[in-house]
Design an enzyme around this catalytic site. Structure first.
Site, PDB file in Angstrom:
ATOM      1  N   LYS A   1     -18.455  -2.744  -2.538  1.00  0.00           N
ATOM      2  CA  LYS A   1     -19.405  -3.489  -2.033  1.00  0.00           C
ATOM      3  C   LYS A   1     -19.810  -3.556  -0.596  1.00  0.00           C
ATOM      4  O   LYS A   1     -18.795  -3.633   0.111  1.00  0.00           O
ATOM      5  CB  LYS A   1     -19.416  -5.045  -2.523  1.00  0.00           C
TER       6      LYS A   1
ATOM      7  N   ARG B   1       6.040  -2.235  -1.432  1.00  0.00           N
ATOM      8  CA  ARG B   1       6.183  -3.621  -0.848  1.00  0.00           C
ATOM      9  C   ARG B   1       7.507  -4.166  -0.733  1.00  0.00           C
ATOM     10  O   ARG B   1       7.932  -4.466   0.625  1.00  0.00           O
ATOM     11  CB  ARG B   1       5.100  -4.551  -1.265  1.00  0.00           C
TER      12      ARG B   1
ATOM     13  N   GLY C   1      -6.691  -7.024   2.637  1.00  0.00           N
ATOM     14  CA  GLY C   1      -7.377  -7.942   3.199  1.00  0.00           C
ATOM     15  C   GLY C   1      -7.054  -7.947   4.503  1.00  0.00           C
ATOM     16  O   GLY C   1      -7.919  -8.120   5.316  1.00  0.00           O
TER      17      GLY C   1
ATOM     18  N   GLY D   1      -4.121  -1.822  -0.227  1.00  0.00           N
ATOM     19  CA  GLY D   1      -4.784  -1.918  -1.707  1.00  0.00           C
ATOM     20  C   GLY D   1      -5.219  -0.404  -2.365  1.00  0.00           C
ATOM     21  O   GLY D   1      -4.551   0.261  -2.493  1.00  0.00           O
TER      22      GLY D   1
END
Length: 402
Positions: A205, A45, A381, A358
């Site tokens: 999930k 990053r 996200g 991620g």
């Protein structure tokens, strides 16, 4: 979705404004992972922000103020101080950087510096008002600059002072080179893609990807579902997944997604066999079995060899690939084979491939395939919300082209 992406592409870029002799504040994303000794374990990053910073240097900015968060601090703490990334930043820029540990002192410090100086402010989340989008904090940040540049795609889905509220007070607000690269790369995959278009989705999930799976059905041609979230889908079609992670309350939602996909002509691929174990940390048993025949007391933790072969055939048949979420517990070497094999196959194709941030980017990196992907996003996200069809808040408040 296409209209929303075009709207985000329409924001003004740093290249479209005159920055000579201007004070430029850049919201960067230096939220990098660190080990227990506070050494940076992955500086991707920081590296991705360098082109924007160098552009400002090369084009005569009077001063460059860098603002970022690090982690989720509860007040000030040494663990989350940006001073730990200062040396790495200076090494990558090959320039000295002035560290300012208190926002109240920033203006005074800027007034004493020579033109062309680079300043790094302390972790913006040390200020309670940052995540609350506090107007006073937003105004303080804006007062430091003539031009506000958002180059932090990883936080583009947050309405925080440094990513959203500051735009109410900044004279000019534009997208940095990385922010533009992110949205343009996703646009290639989603606005007018080469087909077939494949979405590979994994992770733990269904609940975290539910909106994505519902909204993406009108865009993609095929979907591969792996990782622990595939357990819920397999349970929904009648398999007994034994001790595997299942979201019981989402079984009907899973059936609805499968039903809607069939109605829309979108082919969904689920694992046909799995690697299962009795314990993730200290496994005594590791078995490969058909997905409908897991042994009692075991849990699915990776896709099996037959599934790898099936998924790889699907991947090779597609021209555009979007991947968000690993297909197994790749952090454990014993259960990484499925995810790594899929990564190798994508890297070996000539398809246009976009990797969600991620864990997916980390898995691709660990598999040694980072350079084989067309684009790897810096935002987990943010990339997920973009794929869901949302206009990200950071883009909403930037200046638009006429």
């Amino acid at each position: 979705m296409s209209n929303n992406i075009q709207e985000m592409q329409n924001v003004k870029s740093l290249r479209e404004v005159n920055i000579k002799d201007k004070r430029v504040l850049i919201r960067v994303d230096f939220n990098v992972p660190m080990d227990s000794e506070l050494n940076i374990s992955d500086d991707t990053r920081i590296r991705e922000a360098i082109p924007t910073i160098n552009y400002c240097i090369d084009n005569g900015a009077k001063s460059i103020i860098l603002v970022s968060h690090l982690g989720r601090p509860q007040g000030r703490s040494n663990e989350f101080s940006l001073k730990h990334i200062l040396k790495r930043l200076e090494r990558l820029l090959a320039k000295d950087v002035v560290f300012v540990d208190n926002l109240e002192n920033a203006q005074v410090t800027l007034n004493t510096l020579v033109d062309g100086s680079i300043v790094l402010l302390e972790n913006i989340r040390f200020h309670e008002g940052e995540e609350k989008n506090n107007p006073e904090l937003s105004q303080k940040l804006a007062s430091l600059c003539d031009i506000y540049v958002n180059d932090a795609f990883g936080t583009a889905h947050r309405k925080h002072s440094s990513t959203y509220g500051i735009a109410n007070f900044a004279k000019e607000k534009v997208a940095g080179l990385l922010l533009k690269k992110e949205i343009d790369s996703f646009a290639i995959a989603l606005s007018n893609p080469l087909r077939p278009l494949l979405l590979i989705v994994g992770g733990s999930k269904v609940s975290s990807k539910l909106t994505l799976l519902k909204s993406i059905l009108d865009v993609v041609d095929k979907i591969i579902i792996g990782g622990a979230m595939s357990n819920t889908f397999l349970q929904a079609v009648g398999y007994d997944m034994k001790n595997s992670l299942i979201e019981e309350n989402l079984l009907e939602e899973a059936r609805n997604i499968l039903r809607n996909a069939k109605e829309k002509g979108v082919k969904i691929y689920l694992p046909v066999d799995v690697v299962s174990t009795d314990n993730l940390k200290e496994p005594k048993e590791i078995k490969i079995s058909p997905a409908q025949d897991i042994q009692e007391g075991l849990m699915a933790v990776d896709i099996g060899p037959a599934t790898v072969k099936l998924f790889n055939e699907v991947i090779r048949d597609c021209e555009t690939i979007i991947w968000n979420g690993p297909l197994g517990v790749y952090e454990n070497q014993k259960f990484s084979r499925g995810t790594f094999s899929i990564s190798h196959t994508i890297a070996d194709t000539y398809s246009y491939s976009v990797i969600g941030g991620g864990d997916t980017a980390d898995a691709v990196d660990k598999a040694g395939n980072k350079d084989g992907m067309s684009f790897t996003s810096t935002g987990g996200g943010a990339s997920l919300e973009l794929l869901e069809g949302a206009v990200l808040p950071a883009f909403e408040v930037l200046d638009k082209r006429v």
